[in-house]
Design a protein around this motif. Structure first.
Motif, PDB file in Angstrom:
ATOM      1  N   LEU A  18       0.858  -1.002  -0.115  1.00  0.00           N
ATOM      2  CA  LEU A  18      -0.033  -0.017   0.025  1.00  0.00           C
ATOM      3  C   LEU A  18       0.778   1.233   0.162  1.00  0.00           C
ATOM      4  O   LEU A  18       0.572   2.218  -0.786  1.00  0.00           O
ATOM      5  CB  LEU A  18      -0.884  -0.049   1.187  1.00  0.00           C
ATOM      6  N   PRO A  19       2.001   1.277   0.670  1.00  0.00           N
ATOM      7  CA  PRO A  19       2.547   2.548   0.614  1.00  0.00           C
ATOM      8  C   PRO A  19       3.289   2.809  -0.875  1.00  0.00           C
ATOM      9  O   PRO A  19       3.515   3.965  -1.261  1.00  0.00           O
ATOM     10  CB  PRO A  19       3.872   2.414   1.584  1.00  0.00           C
ATOM     11  N   CYS A  20       3.598   1.815  -1.383  1.00  0.00           N
ATOM     12  CA  CYS A  20       4.196   2.020  -2.846  1.00  0.00           C
ATOM     13  C   CYS A  20       3.073   2.521  -3.893  1.00  0.00           C
ATOM     14  O   CYS A  20       3.019   3.199  -4.822  1.00  0.00           O
ATOM     15  CB  CYS A  20       4.768   0.669  -3.210  1.00  0.00           C
ATOM     16  N   PHE A  21       1.688   1.765  -3.630  1.00  0.00           N
ATOM     17  CA  PHE A  21       0.637   2.350  -4.348  1.00  0.00           C
ATOM     18  C   PHE A  21       0.372   3.599  -4.169  1.00  0.00           C
ATOM     19  O   PHE A  21       0.165   4.467  -5.255  1.00  0.00           O
ATOM     20  CB  PHE A  21      -0.583   1.325  -3.653  1.00  0.00           C
ATOM     21  N   ASN A  22       0.233   4.108  -2.795  1.00  0.00           N
ATOM     22  CA  ASN A  22      -0.218   5.429  -2.560  1.00  0.00           C
ATOM     23  C   ASN A  22       0.939   6.542  -3.199  1.00  0.00           C
ATOM     24  O   ASN A  22       0.773   7.643  -3.877  1.00  0.00           O
ATOM     25  CB  ASN A  22      -0.170   5.679  -1.170  1.00  0.00           C
ATOM     26  N   GLU A  27       2.622  10.446  -7.456  1.00  0.00           N
ATOM     27  CA  GLU A  27       3.475  10.984  -8.161  1.00  0.00           C
ATOM     28  C   GLU A  27       2.850  10.859  -9.676  1.00  0.00           C
ATOM     29  O   GLU A  27       3.090  11.939 -10.369  1.00  0.00           O
ATOM     30  CB  GLU A  27       4.729   9.825  -8.308  1.00  0.00           C
ATOM     31  N   ILE A  28       1.986  10.013 -10.193  1.00  0.00           N
ATOM     32  CA  ILE A  28       1.511   9.989 -11.418  1.00  0.00           C
ATOM     33  C   ILE A  28       0.406  11.308 -11.630  1.00  0.00           C
ATOM     34  O   ILE A  28       0.523  11.754 -12.756  1.00  0.00           O
ATOM     35  CB  ILE A  28       0.774   8.699 -11.745  1.00  0.00           C
ATOM     36  N   LEU A  29      -0.141  11.451 -10.509  1.00  0.00           N
ATOM     37  CA  LEU A  29      -1.299  12.548 -10.706  1.00  0.00           C
ATOM     38  C   LEU A  29      -0.353  13.805 -10.712  1.00  0.00           C
ATOM     39  O   LEU A  29      -0.734  14.887 -11.562  1.00  0.00           O
ATOM     40  CB  LEU A  29      -2.102  12.623  -9.383  1.00  0.00           C
ATOM     41  N   LYS A  30       0.629  13.996  -9.906  1.00  0.00           N
ATOM     42  CA  LYS A  30       1.529  15.260 -10.112  1.00  0.00           C
ATOM     43  C   LYS A  30       2.262  15.346 -11.443  1.00  0.00           C
ATOM     44  O   LYS A  30       2.072  16.491 -11.959  1.00  0.00           O
ATOM     45  CB  LYS A  30       2.790  15.068  -9.000  1.00  0.00           C
ATOM     46  N   THR A  31       2.749  14.250 -12.099  1.00  0.00           N
ATOM     47  CA  THR A  31       2.905  14.545 -13.314  1.00  0.00           C
ATOM     48  C   THR A  31       2.324  14.801 -14.419  1.00  0.00           C
ATOM     49  O   THR A  31       2.141  15.393 -15.383  1.00  0.00           O
ATOM     50  CB  THR A  31       3.768  13.233 -13.748  1.00  0.00           C
ATOM     51  N   LEU A  32       0.959  14.124 -14.175  1.00  0.00           N
ATOM     52  CA  LEU A  32      -0.360  14.440 -15.197  1.00  0.00           C
ATOM     53  C   LEU A  32      -0.772  15.731 -15.157  1.00  0.00           C
ATOM     54  O   LEU A  32      -1.208  16.445 -16.074  1.00  0.00           O
ATOM     55  CB  LEU A  32      -1.407  13.553 -14.855  1.00  0.00           C
ATOM     56  N   HIS A  33      -0.667  16.618 -14.017  1.00  0.00           N
ATOM     57  CA  HIS A  33      -0.808  17.782 -13.963  1.00  0.00           C
ATOM     58  C   HIS A  33       0.185  18.862 -14.499  1.00  0.00           C
ATOM     59  O   HIS A  33       0.108  20.047 -15.082  1.00  0.00           O
ATOM     60  CB  HIS A  33      -0.789  18.418 -12.377  1.00  0.00           C
ATOM     61  N   SER A  34       1.329  18.348 -14.936  1.00  0.00           N
ATOM     62  CA  SER A  34       2.560  19.210 -15.607  1.00  0.00           C
ATOM     63  C   SER A  34       3.146  17.837 -16.559  1.00  0.00           C
ATOM     64  O   SER A  34       4.248  17.560 -16.362  1.00  0.00           O
ATOM     65  CB  SER A  34       3.771  19.748 -14.802  1.00  0.00           C
ATOM     66  N   PRO A  35       2.456  17.700 -17.774  1.00  0.00           N
ATOM     67  CA  PRO A  35       2.925  16.503 -18.605  1.00  0.00           C
ATOM     68  C   PRO A  35       4.118  17.257 -19.290  1.00  0.00           C
ATOM     69  O   PRO A  35       5.058  15.931 -19.842  1.00  0.00           O
ATOM     70  CB  PRO A  35       1.802  16.227 -19.467  1.00  0.00           C
ATOM     71  N   ILE A 264       5.678   7.022 -20.339  1.00  0.00           N
ATOM     72  CA  ILE A 264       6.535   7.500 -19.345  1.00  0.00           C
ATOM     73  C   ILE A 264       5.848   8.076 -17.842  1.00  0.00           C
ATOM     74  O   ILE A 264       6.377   7.748 -16.990  1.00  0.00           O
ATOM     75  CB  ILE A 264       7.248   8.569 -20.001  1.00  0.00           C
ATOM     76  N   ILE A 265       4.532   8.669 -18.264  1.00  0.00           N
ATOM     77  CA  ILE A 265       4.085   9.281 -17.107  1.00  0.00           C
ATOM     78  C   ILE A 265       3.415   8.174 -16.091  1.00  0.00           C
ATOM     79  O   ILE A 265       3.574   8.152 -15.128  1.00  0.00           O
ATOM     80  CB  ILE A 265       2.853  10.230 -17.789  1.00  0.00           C
ATOM     81  N   MET A 266       3.138   7.113 -16.689  1.00  0.00           N
ATOM     82  CA  MET A 266       2.517   6.059 -15.875  1.00  0.00           C
ATOM     83  C   MET A 266       3.369   5.023 -15.254  1.00  0.00           C
ATOM     84  O   MET A 266       3.084   4.349 -14.381  1.00  0.00           O
ATOM     85  CB  MET A 266       1.470   5.205 -16.783  1.00  0.00           C
ATOM     86  N   GLN A 267       4.738   5.234 -15.702  1.00  0.00           N
ATOM     87  CA  GLN A 267       5.846   4.768 -15.019  1.00  0.00           C
ATOM     88  C   GLN A 267       6.879   5.350 -14.565  1.00  0.00           C
ATOM     89  O   GLN A 267       7.856   5.530 -15.041  1.00  0.00           O
ATOM     90  CB  GLN A 267       6.356   3.566 -16.046  1.00  0.00           C
ATOM     91  N   SER A 269       9.793   7.159 -12.244  1.00  0.00           N
ATOM     92  CA  SER A 269      11.195   6.747 -11.644  1.00  0.00           C
ATOM     93  C   SER A 269      11.444   7.630 -10.301  1.00  0.00           C
ATOM     94  O   SER A 269      10.821   8.623 -10.001  1.00  0.00           O
ATOM     95  CB  SER A 269      12.092   6.856 -12.747  1.00  0.00           C
ATOM     96  N   GLY A 270      12.203   6.789  -9.495  1.00  0.00           N
ATOM     97  CA  GLY A 270      12.785   7.621  -8.344  1.00  0.00           C
ATOM     98  C   GLY A 270      11.404   7.697  -7.269  1.00  0.00           C
ATOM     99  O   GLY A 270      11.557   8.504  -6.446  1.00  0.00           O
ATOM    100  N   VAL A 271      10.659   6.686  -7.145  1.00  0.00           N
ATOM    101  CA  VAL A 271       9.457   6.721  -6.278  1.00  0.00           C
ATOM    102  C   VAL A 271       9.689   5.412  -5.305  1.00  0.00           C
ATOM    103  O   VAL A 271      10.255   4.258  -5.718  1.00  0.00           O
ATOM    104  CB  VAL A 271       8.172   6.433  -6.898  1.00  0.00           C
ATOM    105  N   CYS A 272       9.271   5.299  -4.225  1.00  0.00           N
ATOM    106  CA  CYS A 272       9.471   4.499  -3.181  1.00  0.00           C
ATOM    107  C   CYS A 272      10.815   4.197  -2.725  1.00  0.00           C
ATOM    108  O   CYS A 272      11.318   3.013  -2.673  1.00  0.00           O
ATOM    109  CB  CYS A 272       8.722   2.993  -3.682  1.00  0.00           C
ATOM    110  N   GLU A 273      11.645   5.179  -2.846  1.00  0.00           N
ATOM    111  CA  GLU A 273      13.010   4.994  -2.518  1.00  0.00           C
ATOM    112  C   GLU A 273      13.459   4.472  -1.071  1.00  0.00           C
ATOM    113  O   GLU A 273      12.740   5.085  -0.183  1.00  0.00           O
ATOM    114  CB  GLU A 273      13.982   6.211  -2.898  1.00  0.00           C
ATOM    115  N   GLY A 274      14.201   3.257  -0.743  1.00  0.00           N
ATOM    116  CA  GLY A 274      14.146   2.870   0.425  1.00  0.00           C
ATOM    117  C   GLY A 274      13.168   1.763   0.885  1.00  0.00           C
ATOM    118  O   GLY A 274      13.172   1.280   1.946  1.00  0.00           O
TER     119      GLY A 274
END
Length: 476
Positions: A18-22, A27-35, A264-267, A269-274
């Motif tokens: 669930l943490p990775c899902f959230n 991050e995807i919604l943030k990128t969709l806001h600035s594609p 690219i937007i739906m995948q 990178s750099g998310v859930c580090e650690g």
């Protein structure tokens, strides 16, 4: 028990993912806001990638080397012009440039533009650039003039409205500020329509006079427009001070390019580090996205949408709606969500209130369908009333037989039909096609039905009246 990404692609998700899902959803919604941020990550550079590099070099020259630059950012609506300039300014945010944003739709005169420049400078520098003594002296001279705006009272403070003549005094002061200045002119073509183009002349003249020195910090003027002949609208004295640099943007040129940007937007990178389960989640999510984009039905819907409009914002809105509906119990992008999103983006929503129309309104709608079949796109109330009376007389002479009995058509008084007709006009189901002069009675004014025959047929079938169905079928 380990989550099998290769077989379980339909959720629900286990708690440890669930943490990775959230994080991915955010991050995807943030990128969709600035594609536009994702477009620079494609394998081959696109038109927008080249434009972004040119604009970045121009802004860097102003902010880092104290240059005076001007350019025109030209492209169709939805091609990412505003997002591009915002991304370039964000890259040099560490130098804290002064950003002045003007819009030709809001600042319709040079006086309004000057007031906005002074206000934004006060907000970002904290000091007034023009001497207070000069302003108060002019206010005292003209305080008897009732046609002069002396002061505006905003938030309990008095701000003097400067006349356009102060342009020649205020704009050159921008070069003496301690930080570089970036002026963004949205709807640049509308500023070119101002009388004498004083604002553009002062800004571009200041840019031309900017010299890299210890006193100057640099200034850049960036015009944003979708009108290709904007430069031709400039006066000769203004055009001679414009650099002529035009940076062009464009929406995705093919469906494959749009799908590549969407992937690219739906995948991200750099998310859930650690997170110890990052690789497991990444494999599962990427396989789901790949399966979603390669689905033939999904590809057909996206292809049809791209054929109607190449505006990438439409695909962005479709993907945004699909992502917002993801839940831990349904964590995958679904065909059902894409179909619903495409229907909302392509057409207007159905008029749900039409399903509960009363009997007189249904009669008027069917009469309008008959008028359309008869070649009359516009009609009057009297035309619909005559069609209704003819149908009632026809059913009286030959009633519908059902289970050994006859079914007649319910009669409505003229007053009831007139009142119902006015109600349909009020809710824009019947729209007027002509002016309504006082010499014409309201029952003879021409209208047009905003509901097509297919929708009328569905409404009548849902009502379940045999007589109305037979009457509507006569119009075929």
């Amino acid at each position: 028990m380990k989550f099998d990404a290769s077989t379980n692609l339909s959720g629900p998700l286990p708690d440890y993912l669930l943490p990775c899902f959230n994080a991915y959803k955010h991050e995807i919604l943030k990128t969709l806001h600035s594609p536009s941020v994702a477009s620079s990550q494609t394998e081959s550079p696109s038109i927008n990638d080249i434009a972004a590099k040119q604009l970045t070099d121009l802004v860097d020259g102003t902010v880092l080397r104290a240059e005076g630059n001007s350019c025109l950012l030209l492209g169709p609506r939805g091609s990412g012009k505003s997002q591009m300039i915002d991304a370039c300014i964000e890259k040099v945010a560490f130098k804290r440039p002064i950003v002045l944003r003007l819009s030709g739709w809001v600042q319709t005169t040079d006086r309004h533009a000057l007031r906005e420049i002074a206000f934004q400078l006060l907000q970002q520098t904290g000091t007034a650039l023009l001497p207070d003594t000069e302003m108060h002296a002019e206010a005292e001279i003209d305080e008897e003039n009732p046609f002069l705006e002396v002061a505006d009272h905003l938030s309990g403070e008095s701000n003097l409205t400067l006349p356009p003549s102060h342009l020649h005094a205020l704009i050159p002061i921008l070069l003496t500020l301690s930080r570089p200045v970036i002026v963004v002119l949205d709807a640049f073509d509308l500023f070119a329509l101002h009388p004498r183009q004083s604002l553009l002349y002062c800004l571009l003249d200041t840019v031309q006079n900017c010299r890299a020195s210890s006193e100057n910090r640099g200034i850049a003027v960036v015009g944003i427009t979708s009108r290709v002949d904007s430069v031709q609208l400039l006066e000769k004295r203004v055009k001679s001070r414009f650099s002529g640099r035009t940076i062009r943007t464009a929406p995705p040129g093919s469906l494959q390019e749009s799908l590549a940007m969407a992937k690219i937007i739906m995948q991200p990178s750099g998310v859930c580090e650690g997170d110890t389960h990052k690789e497991e989640w990444k494999q599962w999510w990427n396989e789901g996205v790949q399966k979603f984009l390669e689905d033939n039905e999904v590809a057909t819907i996206l292809n049809e949408t791209f054929g109607l409009s190449r505006d990438f914002k439409i695909m962005i809105r479709m993907l945004t709606r699909c992502v917002t509906q993801l839940t831990p119990n349904q964590p995958n992008l679904s065909l059902k969500a894409v179909i619903a999103s495409a229907e909302i983006q392509r057409s207007r929503p159905r008029r749900k209130h039409l399903d509960n129309l009363p009997y007189p309104a249904l009669c008027l709608l069917i009469a309008s369908a008959h008028a359309d079949t008869g070649g009359h796109k516009s009609f009057t109330f009297e035309m619909l009333y005559e069609t209704y009376k003819d149908q009632v007389r026809a059913l009286v002479s030959a009633p519908v037989q059902f289970n050994g009995g006859s079914i007649g058509m319910m009669r409505c008084p003229r007053e009831v039909l007139i009142s119902t007709f006015e109600d349909l006009v009020a809710v824009k189901i019947f729209t007027c096609t002509m002016a309504s002069p006082s010499i014409i009675a309201k029952q003879f004014i021409k209208y047009r039905c905003a509901v097509d025959r297919h929708d009328i047929k569905g409404i009548v079938e849902k009502a379940g009246s045999t007589n109305l169905k037979k009457w509507l079928n006569k119009s075929q």
